[in-house]
Design an enzyme around this catalytic site. Structure first.
Site, PDB file in Angstrom:
ATOM      1  N   LYS A 161       0.861  -1.186   0.000  1.00  0.00           N
ATOM      2  CA  LYS A 161       0.000   0.000   0.000  1.00  0.00           C
ATOM      3  C   LYS A 161       0.895   1.233   0.000  1.00  0.00           C
ATOM      4  O   LYS A 161       1.707   1.421   0.906  1.00  0.00           O
ATOM      5  CB  LYS A 161      -0.892   0.013   1.254  1.00  0.00           C
ATOM      6  CG  LYS A 161      -2.093   0.931   1.127  1.00  0.00           C
ATOM      7  CD  LYS A 161      -3.081   0.416   0.091  1.00  0.00           C
ATOM      8  CE  LYS A 161      -4.449   1.063   0.226  1.00  0.00           C
ATOM      9  NZ  LYS A 161      -5.417   0.497  -0.740  1.00  0.00           N
TER      10      LYS A 161
ATOM     11  N   THR B  38      -3.878  -5.037   0.558  1.00  0.00           N
ATOM     12  CA  THR B  38      -3.248  -3.738   0.783  1.00  0.00           C
ATOM     13  C   THR B  38      -4.134  -2.855   1.657  1.00  0.00           C
ATOM     14  O   THR B  38      -3.629  -1.992   2.377  1.00  0.00           O
ATOM     15  CB  THR B  38      -2.940  -3.022  -0.544  1.00  0.00           C
ATOM     16  OG1 THR B  38      -4.156  -2.695  -1.217  1.00  0.00           O
ATOM     17  CG2 THR B  38      -2.067  -3.895  -1.431  1.00  0.00           C
ATOM     18  N   ASP B  39      -5.435  -3.063   1.618  1.00  0.00           N
ATOM     19  CA  ASP B  39      -6.323  -2.301   2.491  1.00  0.00           C
ATOM     20  C   ASP B  39      -6.045  -2.635   3.959  1.00  0.00           C
ATOM     21  O   ASP B  39      -6.116  -1.759   4.829  1.00  0.00           O
ATOM     22  CB  ASP B  39      -7.780  -2.596   2.147  1.00  0.00           C
ATOM     23  CG  ASP B  39      -8.742  -1.676   2.884  1.00  0.00           C
ATOM     24  OD1 ASP B  39      -8.750  -0.463   2.587  1.00  0.00           O
ATOM     25  OD2 ASP B  39      -9.461  -2.174   3.770  1.00  0.00           O
TER      26      ASP B  39
ATOM     27  N   PHE C  77      34.065  27.332 -10.896  1.00  0.00           N
ATOM     28  CA  PHE C  77      33.949  26.185 -11.805  1.00  0.00           C
ATOM     29  C   PHE C  77      34.738  26.518 -13.063  1.00  0.00           C
ATOM     30  O   PHE C  77      34.334  27.367 -13.867  1.00  0.00           O
ATOM     31  CB  PHE C  77      32.487  25.876 -12.137  1.00  0.00           C
ATOM     32  CG  PHE C  77      32.310  24.566 -12.870  1.00  0.00           C
ATOM     33  CD1 PHE C  77      32.813  23.392 -12.341  1.00  0.00           C
ATOM     34  CD2 PHE C  77      31.664  24.523 -14.095  1.00  0.00           C
ATOM     35  CE1 PHE C  77      32.672  22.180 -13.005  1.00  0.00           C
ATOM     36  CE2 PHE C  77      31.500  23.314 -14.766  1.00  0.00           C
ATOM     37  CZ  PHE C  77      32.009  22.149 -14.226  1.00  0.00           C
TER      38      PHE C  77
ATOM     39  N   ARG D 222      30.871  32.265  -8.356  1.00  0.00           N
ATOM     40  CA  ARG D 222      29.497  31.979  -8.774  1.00  0.00           C
ATOM     41  C   ARG D 222      28.617  31.693  -7.571  1.00  0.00           C
ATOM     42  O   ARG D 222      29.104  31.400  -6.469  1.00  0.00           O
ATOM     43  CB  ARG D 222      29.456  30.778  -9.724  1.00  0.00           C
ATOM     44  CG  ARG D 222      29.833  29.451  -9.065  1.00  0.00           C
ATOM     45  CD  ARG D 222      29.541  28.265  -9.959  1.00  0.00           C
ATOM     46  NE  ARG D 222      29.921  26.997  -9.329  1.00  0.00           N
ATOM     47  CZ  ARG D 222      29.596  25.797  -9.807  1.00  0.00           C
ATOM     48  NH1 ARG D 222      28.917  25.686 -10.931  1.00  0.00           N
ATOM     49  NH2 ARG D 222      29.976  24.708  -9.164  1.00  0.00           N
TER      50      ARG D 222
ATOM     51  N   GLN E 217      30.599  18.456  -7.149  1.00  0.00           N
ATOM     52  CA  GLN E 217      31.058  17.122  -6.763  1.00  0.00           C
ATOM     53  C   GLN E 217      31.936  17.194  -5.506  1.00  0.00           C
ATOM     54  O   GLN E 217      31.825  16.351  -4.602  1.00  0.00           O
ATOM     55  CB  GLN E 217      31.848  16.488  -7.916  1.00  0.00           C
ATOM     56  CG  GLN E 217      30.994  16.048  -9.092  1.00  0.00           C
ATOM     57  CD  GLN E 217      30.808  17.132 -10.136  1.00  0.00           C
ATOM     58  OE1 GLN E 217      30.899  18.327  -9.831  1.00  0.00           O
ATOM     59  NE2 GLN E 217      30.532  16.728 -11.362  1.00  0.00           N
TER      60      GLN E 217
ATOM     61  N   ASN F 226      22.036  21.022  -9.302  1.00  0.00           N
ATOM     62  CA  ASN F 226      22.674  22.331  -9.372  1.00  0.00           C
ATOM     63  C   ASN F 226      21.616  23.355  -9.770  1.00  0.00           C
ATOM     64  O   ASN F 226      21.183  23.412 -10.915  1.00  0.00           O
ATOM     65  CB  ASN F 226      23.817  22.312 -10.385  1.00  0.00           C
ATOM     66  CG  ASN F 226      24.732  23.502 -10.233  1.00  0.00           C
ATOM     67  OD1 ASN F 226      24.364  24.512  -9.638  1.00  0.00           O
ATOM     68  ND2 ASN F 226      25.938  23.393 -10.777  1.00  0.00           N
TER      69      ASN F 226
ATOM     70  N   HIS G  48      20.898  26.399 -10.977  1.00  0.00           N
ATOM     71  CA  HIS G  48      21.679  27.419 -11.667  1.00  0.00           C
ATOM     72  C   HIS G  48      21.120  28.816 -11.429  1.00  0.00           C
ATOM     73  O   HIS G  48      19.913  29.053 -11.529  1.00  0.00           O
ATOM     74  CB  HIS G  48      21.694  27.135 -13.169  1.00  0.00           C
ATOM     75  CG  HIS G  48      22.284  25.815 -13.518  1.00  0.00           C
ATOM     76  ND1 HIS G  48      23.592  25.488 -13.254  1.00  0.00           N
ATOM     77  CD2 HIS G  48      21.743  24.717 -14.117  1.00  0.00           C
ATOM     78  CE1 HIS G  48      23.835  24.259 -13.673  1.00  0.00           C
ATOM     79  NE2 HIS G  48      22.732  23.768 -14.197  1.00  0.00           N
TER      80      HIS G  48
END
Length: 284
Positions: A12, A57-58, A152, A169, A212, A238, A240
Site C-alpha cells: 500500500k 493492501t487495504d 567552476f 558563482r 562534486q 545544481n 543554476h
C-alpha cells in the site's frame, strides 16, 4: 522458450496519517506519508490467481492507522520498524517488509496551533527480513545557497561547449540525502539532527571548486562526526543562477542580479562510505 516469474513485491503506497497527541492543553502533532512493500512466497497469486498468501493492501493501510493509535508514532524510524516487524512476524508467506516514510514538519504557534513548515521533508526506509534489519534515514528538498566561495573552471571542452569558466558563482542546491545506520537501535531524533547539522556545516564551510567536491565534503563530514552512520548517499541538483545582462540598460552587473533557472539542471549524485565497507544497495 522458458518463462519464469521474477522478483516481485506488493503493498500500500502513500497512506497519509496524522496523529494528534492530546496530553493536556499542549498537543503534539505527527504527520506522515507511509508506504509498505511486502515480498516473499507470492508466486501463487501471480501464476494461478491463488490469493491465500496475500494480505490485502487495504489491511496494510488499516494497520498503519491502528498502530498510530495503539503505539503512537514517535520517531518515523521507530514507527517503520514496528510496522515492518509486524508484517514479517504475522504473515508466514512474507519474508521481507519495507516501510518507507516521509514526515512533514509543523511549526508550533501555540499549545494546539501549528503552521506547516516550508523546509525539508524528513524520510526513512526500513527493511526487515530473515537476514536482519536495515534503517535508512534521510531528507529531501533541503535548499541551500552560497552566494560566493564557489568556482567552476578547468573542465573538459569540445565544439559544443559554450559555458564560460568562472572564479565566482552562486552555488545553490536542494539536497536529497539518505544515510544507512549501523544499528536498528539508537536515538533517532538526535541522530537525524546531528546528520542534518553536519550536512549544512559542510556546505557552508567548503570552498567549492565543483558541486562534486561539495558532495564529498558533506558525506565525509557526516561520517567523521556521526559514528552510527555507515554510508551516505547524496543527490545534489545544481540550481543554476544565471547572471542577467543589464548592459542594454546601461547598467553594470557585478554578480548581483541573477535569474534562477529551474530546468534543465545539473544533477550530481554519489555515495560516501567508510574505507573497506561495501555499499549496501538492498537497504536503500
Amino acid at each position: 522458450m522458458s518463462i519464469v516469474l521474477g522478483p516481485n513485491q506488493y503493498g500500500k503506497a502513500e497512506t497519509r496519517v496524522v496523529r494528534v497527541v492530546r496530553d493536556g492543553a499542549r498537543h503534539e502533532l505527527r504527520d506522515l506519508n507511509v508506504s509498505v512493500a511486502l515480498a516473499g512466497d507470492l508466486a501463487g497469486t501471480h501464476l494461478t490467481g491463488d490469493n491465500t498468501a496475500v494480505l490485502p493492501t487495504d489491511t496494510q493501510k488499516n494497520t498503519v492507522y491502528a498502530f498510530a493509535k495503539r503505539y503512537g508514532i514517535g520517531e518515523p524510524e521507530e514507527f517503520g520498524l514496528r510496522l515492518a516487524r509486524h508484517f514479517v512476524a504475522s504473515q508466514p508467506s512474507i519474508g521481507r517488509a519495507r516501510v518507507s516514510i516521509e514526515q512533514y514538519a509543523w511549526r508550533r504557534l501555540g499549545p494546539h496551533s501549528f503552521q506547516r513548515d516550508g523546509g525539508e521533508t524528513r524520510t526513512c526506509a526500513v527493511t526487515v527480513d530473515s537476514d536482519g534489519e536495515w534503517v535508512v534515514s534521510g531528507l529531501t528538498d533541503l535548499v541551500l545557497l552560497n552566494s560566493t566561495d564557489s568556482e567552476f573552471w578547468g573542465y573538459a571542452k569540445d565544439e559544443y561547449t559554450t559555458l564560460p569558466e568562472t572564479k565566482d558563482r552562486v552555488l545553490a542546491t536542494a539536497v536529497s540525502a539518505r544515510w544507512l545506520h549501523a544499528s536498528s537501535t539508537m536515538d533517532w531524533a538526535a541522530s537525524y539532527d546531528g546528520v542534518r547539522a553536519a550536512l549544512v556545516a559542510a556546505f557552508v564551510e567548503t570552498y567549492s571548486l565543483s558541486l562534486q567536491q561539495t558532495l564529498y565534503a558533506m558525506g565525509r563530514r557526516v561520517l567523521e562526526e556521526r559514528p552510527e552512520i555507515a554510508e551516505v548517499r547524496l543527490a545534489l541538483p545544481n540550481k543554476h543562477h544565471l547572471l542577467v545582462d543589464l548592459s542594454p540598460f546601461g547598467l553594470d552587473n557585478p554578480n548581483e542580479v541573477f535569474v534562477a533557472a529551474d530546468r534543465p539542471y545539473g544533477l550530481i549524485e554519489g555515495s560516501v562510505l567508510r574505507a573497506g565497507a561495501s555499499p549496501v544497495d538492498g537497504a536503500f
